[in-house]
Design a protein around this motif. Structure first.
Motif, PDB file in Angstrom:
ATOM      1  N   UNK A  59       0.334  -1.257  -0.445  1.00 32.24           N
ATOM      2  CA  UNK A  59      -0.049  -0.212  -0.253  1.00 32.24           C
ATOM      3  C   UNK A  59       1.130   1.207  -0.452  1.00 32.24           C
ATOM      4  N   UNK A  60       2.040   1.402   0.620  1.00 29.56           N
ATOM      5  CA  UNK A  60       2.939   2.627   0.819  1.00 29.56           C
ATOM      6  C   UNK A  60       3.811   2.885  -0.669  1.00 29.56           C
ATOM      7  N   UNK A  61       4.215   1.136  -0.921  1.00 33.36           N
ATOM      8  CA  UNK A  61       5.128   1.755  -2.652  1.00 33.36           C
ATOM      9  C   UNK A  61       3.929   2.532  -3.140  1.00 33.36           C
ATOM     10  N   UNK A  62       2.720   2.105  -3.279  1.00 30.11           N
ATOM     11  CA  UNK A  62       1.592   2.424  -4.484  1.00 30.11           C
ATOM     12  C   UNK A  62       1.099   3.880  -4.664  1.00 30.11           C
ATOM     13  N   UNK A  63       1.204   3.887  -2.683  1.00 28.66           N
ATOM     14  CA  UNK A  63       0.213   4.748  -2.673  1.00 28.66           C
ATOM     15  C   UNK A  63       1.924   6.292  -2.743  1.00 28.66           C
ATOM     16  N   UNK A  64       3.113   5.653  -3.008  1.00 25.53           N
ATOM     17  CA  UNK A  64       4.276   6.788  -3.160  1.00 25.53           C
ATOM     18  C   UNK A  64       4.602   6.609  -4.764  1.00 25.53           C
ATOM     19  N   UNK A  65       4.304   5.189  -5.302  1.00 29.18           N
ATOM     20  CA  UNK A  65       4.005   5.887  -6.289  1.00 29.18           C
ATOM     21  C   UNK A  65       3.815   6.500  -7.703  1.00 29.18           C
TER      22      UNK A  65
END
Length: 109
Positions: A59-65
């Motif tokens: 979730x965190x990686x997706x939001x950052x991307x």
């Protein structure tokens, strides 16, 4: 098609504003999405192409991307919008200068 729009100064301005707007929308989002679904903490987004898994992200990686993509779209859209605006202004000033100059005779007797 996009190249034809980008060659047109008004098209550049409109396309730039649209891209910048989408970019701002993306980087101001608080929730990550995967396939149109809002992700919760601990979810994993699995990306696939033609039924073959190509990657996954938290979730965190997706939001950052999503935020980085939003920043990139805002930057590209801003540059396009400014370039279109400059082309509009320069084009308008060029026409004013052409109209202000008297026509010189082509030949004299």
């Amino acid at each position: 098609m996009i190249w034809n729009i980008a060659k047109n100064k008004f098209g550049m301005l409109v396309l730039g504003l649209i891209l910048a707007g989408v970019g701002v929308y993306l980087f101001t989002q608080d929730k990550a999405t995967c396939g149109g679904q809002v992700m919760e903490a601990g979810d994993v987004c699995v990306r696939s192409k033609a039924g073959i898994e190509t990657g996954e992200s938290t979730t965190e990686e997706t939001l950052r991307n999503q935020k980085y993509g939003g920043y990139a779209l805002t930057g590209v859209g801003g540059v396009l919008a400014i370039a279109g605006l400059v082309r509009i202004i320069v084009g308008a000033r060029g026409k004013d200068e052409d109209a202000a100059q008297p026509n010189a005779p082509v030949a004299s007797a």
